[in-house]
Motif scaffolding. Structure first.
Motif, PDB file in Angstrom:
ATOM      1  N   VAL A 217     -12.713   3.253  -1.192  1.00  0.00           N
ATOM      2  CA  VAL A 217     -11.276   3.586  -0.505  1.00  0.00           C
ATOM      3  C   VAL A 217     -11.296   4.871  -0.072  1.00  0.00           C
ATOM      4  CG1 VAL A 217      -8.793   3.615  -0.613  1.00  0.00           C
ATOM      5  CG2 VAL A 217     -10.290   1.729  -1.648  1.00  0.00           C
ATOM      6  N   ASP A 218     -10.844   5.285   1.299  1.00  0.00           N
ATOM      7  CA  ASP A 218     -10.659   6.626   1.782  1.00  0.00           C
ATOM      8  C   ASP A 218     -10.087   7.296   0.918  1.00  0.00           C
ATOM      9  OD1 ASP A 218     -12.376   5.689   3.962  1.00  0.00           O
ATOM     10  OD2 ASP A 218     -10.653   5.416   5.269  1.00  0.00           O
TER      11      ASP A 218
ATOM     12  N   GLU B  34      -7.743  12.586  -2.984  1.00  0.00           N
ATOM     13  CA  GLU B  34      -7.801  13.784  -2.157  1.00  0.00           C
ATOM     14  C   GLU B  34      -6.286  13.828  -1.622  1.00  0.00           C
ATOM     15  OE1 GLU B  34     -10.645  13.414   0.789  1.00  0.00           O
ATOM     16  OE2 GLU B  34     -12.333  13.408  -0.769  1.00  0.00           O
ATOM     17  N   TYR B  35      -5.664  12.946  -1.620  1.00  0.00           N
ATOM     18  CA  TYR B  35      -4.501  12.805  -0.826  1.00  0.00           C
ATOM     19  C   TYR B  35      -2.938  13.225  -1.545  1.00  0.00           C
ATOM     20  CZ  TYR B  35      -7.157  10.015   2.408  1.00  0.00           C
ATOM     21  OH  TYR B  35      -8.118   9.568   3.102  1.00  0.00           O
ATOM     22  N   LYS B  36      -2.240  14.045  -1.122  1.00  0.00           N
ATOM     23  CA  LYS B  36      -0.889  14.429  -1.781  1.00  0.00           C
ATOM     24  C   LYS B  36      -0.059  13.420  -1.902  1.00  0.00           C
ATOM     25  CE  LYS B  36       2.314  18.423  -1.236  1.00  0.00           C
ATOM     26  NZ  LYS B  36       1.777  18.866  -2.787  1.00  0.00           N
TER      27      LYS B  36
ATOM     28  N   ASN C 267      -0.048   6.672   0.441  1.00  0.00           N
ATOM     29  CA  ASN C 267       0.669   5.513   0.273  1.00  0.00           C
ATOM     30  C   ASN C 267      -0.190   4.318   0.896  1.00  0.00           C
ATOM     31  OD1 ASN C 267       2.962   6.749  -0.470  1.00  0.00           O
ATOM     32  ND2 ASN C 267       4.033   6.903   1.735  1.00  0.00           N
ATOM     33  N   ALA C 268      -1.041   4.411   2.035  1.00  0.00           N
ATOM     34  CA  ALA C 268      -2.071   3.359   2.452  1.00  0.00           C
ATOM     35  C   ALA C 268      -3.216   3.091   1.489  1.00  0.00           C
ATOM     36  CB  ALA C 268      -2.596   4.017   3.777  1.00  0.00           C
ATOM     37  N   GLN C 269      -3.527   4.462   0.925  1.00  0.00           N
ATOM     38  CA  GLN C 269      -4.401   4.287  -0.318  1.00  0.00           C
ATOM     39  C   GLN C 269      -3.961   3.433  -1.418  1.00  0.00           C
ATOM     40  OE1 GLN C 269      -5.195   7.633  -3.070  1.00  0.00           O
ATOM     41  NE2 GLN C 269      -7.144   7.962  -1.797  1.00  0.00           N
ATOM     42  N   CYS C 270      -2.800   3.653  -1.655  1.00  0.00           N
ATOM     43  CA  CYS C 270      -2.265   2.878  -2.839  1.00  0.00           C
ATOM     44  C   CYS C 270      -2.328   1.537  -2.486  1.00  0.00           C
ATOM     45  CB  CYS C 270      -0.815   3.440  -3.177  1.00  0.00           C
ATOM     46  SG  CYS C 270      -0.781   4.861  -4.114  1.00  0.00           S
TER      47      CYS C 270
END
Length: 741
Positions: free
Chosen positions: A485-486, A528-530, A537-540
């Motif tokens: 996942v990104d 890597e995302y804050k 949010n998309a990653q989650c």
């Protein structure tokens, strides 16, 4: 009510003594009230992120974790420091390289992605796991102790104990402790330092406004003493709530001062009017002709005040009458304000309930104080008040209404021109959800988060809870999918290590205890995302979808998933609270005026002011805290709609007396302008200084918005409302029961 009022003036000394005595338990309650600095605990308990945190605490004895970074230290020094941290109370475990392999085993045996995730540019990272939740006292104290333990001088002593020559020669070993608890600790320290200044600024600026608008130099301090006692009572009774948020604590005193100061002004003016009546009665008894009565009233009152010729009996009678008159006025005024605060209680995000209960209670206590403590203070200090009288420096604005009505179409054109851009800005103002965004960059926690980002390219950590029954092979397959996942830096868990180049026998039992029990197993996911960003949010969403395919009852928890839920919930709350507050206040105005049209006009005028106030940040590029639109909009509506009620009441009185609509509107402006100005200026004074001073952006932004909102609402009521009243006069007169009467 008259009997109660007479009892109050008779018992003024006992009332003051009792009020001072009650300050003792109130102060004890104030200091005994726990203050919560974690915004995420106000999320509904039934969502997965909250359920998962509860399970994590119950099953693993784990409630929070932090990333700990060291730089300029050898492996043996890091190992010794790790052991020292593990001895800190409420630190359950510290995961690092020696949690997986013995230091005698080369680090190169670790999978490359995990090795690179925990080592970069001479720095290494550990995961500290606490046995309490993020905001519990044990975790907070543990973070404080870890910071003390890892001060530079202590690191040198630690290096000396390991006899590490290179480390001893290194003049600047450094450490950074990131995570939500570290942020909360810094917020707590900053808030505790600033809170007394908030009150001092609000008091000083309110005293200045009152000195300009009142006719006594001493009366502002009498007002502030009465309100101060009410504030202590309100804050002290919060102990029965168990805890309050730091935001509530920071705002409650200044808001209570701002919204209840009017009540004191009402009482003082009513008291003076009752003294005027006494002067008039004296003149009538003396046989003075009615045409001379007005001038005689003023002369008699002035003479009596200067010479102190009002008897105590007269003063008590005047105050009793003033209490009766004021009580009906301030009850009507306070109802809309309380309604605005109660509307916040309908939020699913229960921070609204926290603020709403405390502030509604504060207004109610303010009303009681105004008709009990304040009259007692005025009567006790009456002589001193008379000696400090002066001419008010703020004029009465006679003639303003005529000028406003001459230019009413200008007001209407400005309204039409600004409505769409104001509403658009109101709906599209940028907001932030991360707590650390509201803090100064110089704080240790903010710098630690930046270090984690700059050195390890990592901004947040998630925890994926999986059923313990999920087979090792499937966990390893799931882990590979998660890594694809990104933005995912690494995935760490018991089965991910066993499935790597590390033999099962090498994996310590304590690592297994930290990541697996009979019911659940944990995967730590570095991102890597804050938190609160669109990317995370998309990653989650992707991580949850993948996990659900392997285990339907899996749960993704942590700051980022919880913040994503916060965004969803507060978006729904925004519409709900706005609807409730407008509906309740609409109903109150409808009942007060017995009119269908007046509530529409008044709410429209104040809502327009809210659109302007909350729309300005869109055009200035100012990012607001996520709760700004909900809290500020509701408070501005509830507390400033009184300005419109005051002006509209006078307008309808003039119209029913036979005045032409333009004459009635001009008279309404003349009669209410000074009161509206003083009220708005007082609210502005109570909040503006805090907005300028506070280094906590969430506090600063809210106070700045409320201060500006008071002035904008004032301008709307003085300039726009008269135009609307005359423009819709036909409809208003036909649909208002009082007007028909």
């Amino acid at each position: 009510m008259k009997k109660i009022a007479k009892a109050i003036v008779t018992m003024r000394i006992p009332i003051l003594i009792l009020s001072l005595v009650l300050l003792v338990p109130a102060a004890a309650g104030y200091f005994g009230t726990k203050v919560n600095y974690d915004m995420l605990v106000y999320l509904p308990r039934e969502i997965d992120t909250m359920k998962g945190q509860d399970i994590l605490k119950e099953e693993f004895g784990t409630g929070a974790f932090s990333m700990f970074v060291t730089e300029g230290m050898e492996e043996k020094d890091n190992a010794r420091l790790k052991k020292a941290i593990e001895q800190v109370p409420h630190v359950q475990k510290v995961l690092w390289y020696d949690s997986i392999l013995d230091l005698s085993v080369p680090m190169e045996l670790l999978p490359q992605d995990i090795y690179e995730a925990f080592n970069a540019d001479g720095a290494t990272m550990m995961i500290i796991i606490f046995d309490q939740t993020t905001s519990e006292d044990g975790t907070v104290e543990a973070v404080r102790e870890i910071r003390e333990l890892t001060k530079a001088e202590n690191l040198k002593i630690l290096a000396s104990a390991t006899k590490s020559t290179d480390a001893q020669n290194n003049a600047s070993p450094k450490t950074w402790l990131s995570g939500m608890t570290a942020i909360l600790v810094d917020t707590e320290d900053l808030s505790a330092k600033e809170a007394p200044v908030y009150v001092a600024l609000a008091v000083a600026l309110c005293a200045l406004v009152l000195s300009l608008s009142m006719d006594s130099y001493l009366i502002p301090f009498v007002f502030l003493a009465s309100i101060g006692i009410a504030i202590v009572y309100n804050m002290g009774t919060n102990v029965f709530l168990g805890s309050i948020s730091y935001l509530t604590k920071a705002l409650a005193a200044v808001l209570q001062l701002g919204v209840t100061l009017d009540y004191s002004i009402f009482l003082w003016h009513s008291y003076e009017e009752e003294l005027d009546k006494i002067s008039g009665e004296v003149a009538a008894l003396a046989g003075i002709p009615s045409e001379q009565k007005s001038d005689t009233d003023k002369a008699s009152k002035t003479s009596a005040q200067k010479s102190g010729k009002y008897t105590l009996v007269q003063k008590k009678e005047a105050m009793a009458n003033a209490i009766v008159a004021t009580f009906s006025s301030i009850v009507g005024s306070s109802v809309t304000t309380i309604a605005g605060f109660i509307a916040l209680c309908f939020m699913s995000f229960t921070l609204g309930l926290d603020i709403g209960i405390v502030m509604a209670k504060g207004v109610l206590i303010g009303v009681i104080s105004c008709v009990t403590i304040l009259p007692s203070l005025i009567l006790v200090f009456d002589n001193a008040l008379e000696k400090t009288r002066h001419r008010p420096l703020i004029p009465d604005f006679r003639g303003l209404g005529r000028h406003v009505l001459k230019r009413k179409w200008v007001s209407v054109i400005v309204f039409l021109a600004m409505l769409v851009p104001a509403f658009y800005g109101y709906r599209h103002a940028p907001v932030y959800y991360e707590l650390d965004t509201s803090l100064p960059e110089t704080l240790a926690s903010v710098q630690s988060n930046e270090k984690l980002k700059d050195t390890f390219n990592m901004n947040s950590t998630h925890v994926l809870m999986l059923p313990a029954s999920l087979e090792a092979r499937e966990v390893q397959e799931l882990s590979k999918e998660l890594k694809s996942v990104d933005g995912v830096k690494w995935v760490l868990g018991l089965e991910t290590l066993k499935g790597s180049a590390i033999p099962d026998d090498f994996v310590p039992a304590k690592l297994e205890e930290a990541t697996k029990d009979d019911r659940w197993q944990l995967l730590f996911i570095g991102s890597e995302y804050k938190a609160a960003s669109d990317e995370v949010n998309a990653q989650c969403e992707q991580l949850e979808a993948i996990a659900k395919r392997h285990a339907q009852d899996s749960m993704l928890i942590g700051e980022a998933p919880a913040t994503r839920d916060l965004i969803r919930i507060t978006d729904r709350d925004f519409s709900k609270v706005s609807t409730v507050s407008i509906g309740v206040i609409f109903l109150i105005i409808l009942l007060v005026f017995r009119s269908v049209s007046v509530p529409v006009v008044l709410v429209a005028v104040i809502e327009f002011g809210i659109f302007i106030n909350l729309g300005i940040p869109y055009y200035t590029g100012t990012v607001l805290p996520f709760i700004a639109s909900i809290i500020v909009g509701t408070i501005q509506l509830g507390s400033t709609v009184d300005y419109g009620i005051l002006e509209t009441t006078r307008y309808l009185r003039e119209r029913t007396s036979g005045s032409e609509k333009s004459v009635a509107a001009a008279a309404a402006v003349d009669a209410s302008a000074k009161s509206v100005l003083v009220s708005a200026a007082s609210f502005f004074a109570a909040t503006f200084g805090v907005g300028l001073y506070s280094n906590i952006d969430m506090v600063s932004s809210l106070c700045t918005l409320m201060a500006r909102g008071a002035l904008i609402s004032m301008a709307c009521v003085i300039f726009l409302l008269p135009a609307f009243l005359t423009l819709f006069d036909g409809i208003i007169m036909k649909t208002t029961m009082k007007a028909k009467d």
